[in-house]
Design an enzyme around this catalytic site. Structure first.
Site, short mmCIF file in Angstrom:
data_model
loop_
_atom_site.label_atom_id
_atom_site.label_comp_id
_atom_site.label_asym_id
_atom_site.label_seq_id
_atom_site.Cartn_x
_atom_site.Cartn_y
_atom_site.Cartn_z
N TYR A 164 0.83 -1.21 0.00
CA TYR A 164 0.00 0.00 0.00
C TYR A 164 0.87 1.26 0.00
CZ TYR A 164 -3.71 -3.30 1.16
OH TYR A 164 -4.59 -4.36 1.15
C1 LIG Z 1 -0.73 -8.30 0.87
C2 LIG Z 1 -0.60 -9.23 -0.32
C3 LIG Z 1 -1.91 -9.22 -1.10
C4 LIG Z 1 0.51 -8.69 -1.24
O1 LIG Z 1 0.68 -9.55 -2.33
P1 LIG Z 1 2.14 -10.14 -2.70
O2 LIG Z 1 2.00 -10.75 -4.02
O3 LIG Z 1 2.63 -10.98 -1.59
O4 LIG Z 1 3.04 -8.85 -2.64
P2 LIG Z 1 3.72 -7.96 -3.80
O5 LIG Z 1 3.78 -8.72 -5.00
O6 LIG Z 1 3.13 -6.62 -3.92
O7 LIG Z 1 5.03 -7.59 -3.18
C5 LIG Z 1 5.71 -8.52 -2.38
C6 LIG Z 1 7.17 -8.40 -2.63
O8 LIG Z 1 7.47 -8.69 -3.98
C7 LIG Z 1 8.33 -7.70 -4.50
N1 LIG Z 1 7.86 -7.43 -5.87
C8 LIG Z 1 7.00 -6.48 -6.27
N2 LIG Z 1 6.84 -6.53 -7.58
C9 LIG Z 1 7.62 -7.56 -8.01
C10 LIG Z 1 7.88 -8.14 -9.27
N3 LIG Z 1 7.32 -7.64 -10.39
N4 LIG Z 1 8.70 -9.20 -9.33
C11 LIG Z 1 9.25 -9.68 -8.21
N5 LIG Z 1 9.05 -9.19 -7.00
C12 LIG Z 1 8.26 -8.13 -6.90
C13 LIG Z 1 8.20 -6.49 -3.67
O9 LIG Z 1 9.47 -5.90 -3.48
C14 LIG Z 1 7.64 -7.01 -2.40
O10 LIG Z 1 8.65 -7.14 -1.46
P3 LIG Z 1 8.34 -6.66 -0.03
O11 LIG Z 1 7.14 -7.44 0.44
O12 LIG Z 1 9.56 -6.96 0.70
O13 LIG Z 1 8.06 -5.20 -0.19
C15 LIG Z 1 -0.24 -10.66 0.11
O14 LIG Z 1 1.06 -10.70 0.67
C16 LIG Z 1 -1.25 -11.27 1.06
O15 LIG Z 1 -2.22 -11.85 0.64
N6 LIG Z 1 -0.99 -11.14 2.38
C17 LIG Z 1 -1.81 -11.74 3.40
C18 LIG Z 1 -3.22 -11.19 3.39
C19 LIG Z 1 -3.26 -9.70 3.56
O16 LIG Z 1 -2.56 -9.13 4.39
N7 LIG Z 1 -4.12 -9.07 2.75
C20 LIG Z 1 -4.35 -7.66 2.83
C21 LIG Z 1 -5.27 -7.38 3.96
S1 LIG Z 1 -5.69 -5.67 4.01
#
Ligand SMILES: CC(C)(COP(=O)(O)OP(=O)(O)OC[C@H]1O[C@@H](n2cnc3c(N)ncnc32)[C@H](O)[C@@H]1OP(=O)(O)O)[C@@H](O)C(=O)NCCC(=O)NCCS
Length: 199
Positions: A164
């Site tokens: 976010y």
């Molecule tokens: C929050 C959530 C939806 C984020 O999705 P995600 O796929 O894990 O996360 P992102 O892809 O945005 O980013 C994760 C990491 O990948 C990295 N990243 C971003 N884009 C990327 C890409 N194109 N290629 C590789 N890595 C990437 C980022 O640096 C990030 O690292 P960080 O977490 O250390 O900042 C997921 O982690 C989740 O479901 N969490 C549990 C439930 C939750 O909290 N939901 C939200 C409730 S409000």
């Protein structure tokens, strides 16, 4: 296995995949499986609300799965247009009115899309899929801002917070308690449209 892809989900596609979507939700949030059954009627009702839109991350088994919107569900996100009779609106209005006064509360809540759920299966997190899913859901969203609530975490140290913040969400309300939930939440928001050109 082909590369995962993101796509919009129509209400009937959400209905067909509701069970799968809820199982991503409980796995991502670390909730017991029973929570999925309890949440099912609420998610189905949300899909009937004005402005509802949903997006999914799918892992296709074959190239042709793209066109047919087939594949294993790896992520789910949805939201809808906020409105004054909704529980979430009323709760946030109460919190904002206390913190900033009712005029400010009404201004913030005037024209928003509520990002209700955003989840990636734990096995697929950290690969940029959550970011892509957020972009898909908010792309073309007609509201002037998006609001969401997320649990407070010390140091904002989890993937949801980092995602976010990276995408420009700012504080609307901090350490807020929704009725019936002892946890502290933050309400975050940003103006729309969301452009996904910067990482
Ligand atoms: C929050 C959530 C939806 C984020 O999705 P995600 O796929 O894990 O996360 P992102 O892809 O945005 O980013 C994760 C990491 O990948 C990295 N990243 C971003 N884009 C990327 C890409 N194109 N290629 C590789 N890595 C990437 C980022 O640096 C990030 O690292 P960080 O977490 O250390 O900042 C997921 O982690 C989740 O479901 N969490 C549990 C439930 C939750 O909290 N939901 C939200 C409730 S409000």
């Amino acid at each position: 296995m082909q590369q995962p892809y993101v796509a919009d989900l129509a209400p009937e596609q959400m209905r067909d995949r509701l069970h799968e979507a809820l199982s991503i939700y409980v796995r991502a949030m670390g909730y017991p499986a029973s929570v999925a059954r309890r949440r099912a009627p609420m998610w189905a009702e949300h899909a009937l609300r004005p402005g509802w839109r949903a997006a999914a991350v799918l892992a296709p088994a074959a190239e042709e799965d793209h066109a047919a919107l087939r594949g294993t569900l790896l992520g789910i996100a949805y939201g809808y247009t906020g409105a004054s009779h909704q529980w979430w609106y009323e709760q946030v209005h109460r919190g904002l009115s206390r913190a900033r006064g009712s005029t400010a509360a009404e201004q913030v809540l005037e024209d928003y899309f509520e990002l209700t759920e955003l989840h990636i299966h734990p096995s697929a997190q950290g690969q940029g899929l959550g970011d892509a899913l957020l972009g898909q859901l908010l792309g073309g969203c007609p509201a002037s801002r998006v609001l969401l609530s997320t649990p407070e975490v010390v140091g904002e140290a989890n993937r949801a917070w980092r995602l976010y913040r990276r995408r420009g969400f700012e504080d609307v309300l901090r350490d807020f308690r929704f009725d019936g939930d002892p946890r502290a939440f933050a309400v975050l928001g940003r103006a729309l449209p969301l452009t996904m050109t910067t990482a």
